[in-house]
Motif scaffolding. Sequence first.
Motif, PDB file in Angstrom:
ATOM      1  N   VAL A 168       2.172   7.932   9.193  1.00 56.59           N
ATOM      2  CA  VAL A 168       1.231   7.324   8.239  1.00 56.59           C
ATOM      3  C   VAL A 168       0.795   8.361   7.198  1.00 56.59           C
ATOM      4  N   HIS A 169       0.473   9.574   7.668  1.00 53.69           N
ATOM      5  CA  HIS A 169       0.037  10.615   6.731  1.00 53.69           C
ATOM      6  C   HIS A 169       1.149  10.960   5.738  1.00 53.69           C
ATOM      7  N   ALA A 170       2.380  10.913   6.204  1.00 56.36           N
ATOM      8  CA  ALA A 170       3.509  11.281   5.334  1.00 56.36           C
ATOM      9  C   ALA A 170       3.903  10.155   4.389  1.00 56.36           C
ATOM     10  N   ASN A 171       3.446   8.935   4.688  1.00 51.91           N
ATOM     11  CA  ASN A 171       3.870   7.782   3.874  1.00 51.91           C
ATOM     12  C   ASN A 171       2.688   7.077   3.219  1.00 51.91           C
ATOM     13  N   GLN A 172       1.695   7.859   2.804  1.00 50.22           N
ATOM     14  CA  GLN A 172       0.504   7.248   2.204  1.00 50.22           C
ATOM     15  C   GLN A 172       0.835   6.565   0.888  1.00 50.22           C
ATOM     16  N   THR A 173       0.253   5.385   0.715  1.00 52.83           N
ATOM     17  CA  THR A 173       0.354   4.714  -0.582  1.00 52.83           C
ATOM     18  C   THR A 173      -1.046   4.259  -0.971  1.00 52.83           C
ATOM     19  N   GLU A 174      -1.159   3.821  -2.199  1.00 55.07           N
ATOM     20  CA  GLU A 174      -2.446   3.311  -2.652  1.00 55.07           C
ATOM     21  C   GLU A 174      -2.716   1.999  -1.911  1.00 55.07           C
ATOM     22  N   ASN A 175      -3.977   1.700  -1.638  1.00 55.45           N
ATOM     23  CA  ASN A 175      -4.297   0.422  -1.007  1.00 55.45           C
ATOM     24  C   ASN A 175      -3.685   0.243   0.377  1.00 55.45           C
ATOM     25  N   MET A 176      -3.623   1.342   1.118  1.00 55.73           N
ATOM     26  CA  MET A 176      -3.025   1.310   2.444  1.00 55.73           C
ATOM     27  C   MET A 176      -4.114   1.410   3.518  1.00 55.73           C
ATOM     28  N   ALA A 177      -3.910   0.720   4.635  1.00 53.66           N
ATOM     29  CA  ALA A 177      -4.852   0.854   5.746  1.00 53.66           C
ATOM     30  C   ALA A 177      -4.103   0.919   7.070  1.00 53.66           C
ATOM     31  N   VAL A 178      -4.786   1.445   8.068  1.00 47.93           N
ATOM     32  CA  VAL A 178      -4.201   1.529   9.409  1.00 47.93           C
ATOM     33  C   VAL A 178      -5.049   0.700  10.364  1.00 47.93           C
ATOM     34  N   LEU A 179      -4.373  -0.110  11.165  1.00 49.99           N
ATOM     35  CA  LEU A 179      -5.036  -0.883  12.212  1.00 49.99           C
ATOM     36  C   LEU A 179      -4.721  -0.165  13.516  1.00 49.99           C
ATOM     37  N   CYS A 180      -5.736   0.514  14.070  1.00 48.09           N
ATOM     38  CA  CYS A 180      -5.423   1.405  15.203  1.00 48.09           C
ATOM     39  C   CYS A 180      -6.392   1.202  16.357  1.00 48.09           C
TER      40      CYS A 180
END
Length: 342
Positions: A257-269
């Motif tokens: 996730v850290h390596a593939n950050q994009t604008e308007n991104m979220a993580v459901l964890c």
Amino acid sequence: MKTLYLKAEDPGTVETAAKLLRDGQLVAIPTETVYGLGANAMDEDAVLHIFEAKGRPQDNPLIIHIADPADLDTYCHDIPGSARKLAEKFWPGPLTMVLPCRDLVPKRTTAGLDTIAVRCPEVEVTRKIIRAAGVPIAAPSANLSGTPSTTTANHVLHDYGTDGKIAAVVDGGECRVGLESTIVDLHGDIPILLRPGGITPEQLLEVLGDLIVDKAVISQVTADEVVRAPGMKYKHYAPKGDVTILQGTAEAVAAYVHANQTENMAVLCYEEELPLYAGLNAISYGRGDDLDSLAHGLFAALRELDESGYRTIYARCPEAGGVGYAVQNRLKKAAGFHILEV
Ligand code: TXA
Ligand code: MG
């Protein structure tokens, strides 16, 4: 007309809700799975209102809710011993059974099928309302079609507003399970699991000895495929953003996730993994080591993601044992079965 807000514990709630239902109105009811958008299952016009309010295709049949397990015989015939055993063990509770339907049920309720889906919900106030109404209540999940299911009265009011699109909502608090009921089809030779839920495949197998899992549970089906549960061909539980399930260790997923950050991104964890996503938009839906908490929190988290307008969502998904199977099923559907090993 304003939508009535009725608290489960208030005196008068049961009678008010029952009268509205007898009068052909829509009342959102709490259950242990999700909130349902209820109407008198025996009244074709009332049932039509459900489809209209929800924006639901009319070829998608409804579940009827009964107050007492013994009422099953009123609406179904040729009930196998396996169904009796399941009812005895799991009703009232988050289990729906598909059985041959008697003629008294309107075709609009069953979408013309000769079977009907029946369940006896656990929430006391809802069974009291059904008993007081004197009719079974047809109720799909109360969400607008295509949005995540409703697990609080506020979710229902968010979807329908307060200006009378539905007559009332009965607030019974947060739904205990948080995912829709397990559906098992018992009208053929071998029981078929049409939808996993709070009653797990392991629990069903203990009683049934044999169980086929419908392919719509494990894979994406398209709108023109013939499916056993008509609802399964529609895109359900779909958040507005694109969801990808990431499979791997907590650290590998976080690194991806850290390596593939994009604008308007979220993580459901998972709650315990929030620190891994410091500085990113992360929403937890429960504890990774507590499947019940994940089931309980999933739809509220999906709604929160929608509200925030994220376009890309990466999700953690539990292993399939127990209620994890149902959590996985809903998440995979939300992701359109888009899964990445990292
Ligand atoms: O937990 C639940 O089951 C909730 C609460 C409100 O009880 N209700 C719910 O209903 O999830 P709904 O309409 O969202 O999902 C019912 C599913 C649909 O996929 C529908 O196609 C399927 O059950 N179904 C209904 N009757 C059926 C039948 N006779 N044969 C096969 N599938 C059926
Ligand atoms: Mg639904």
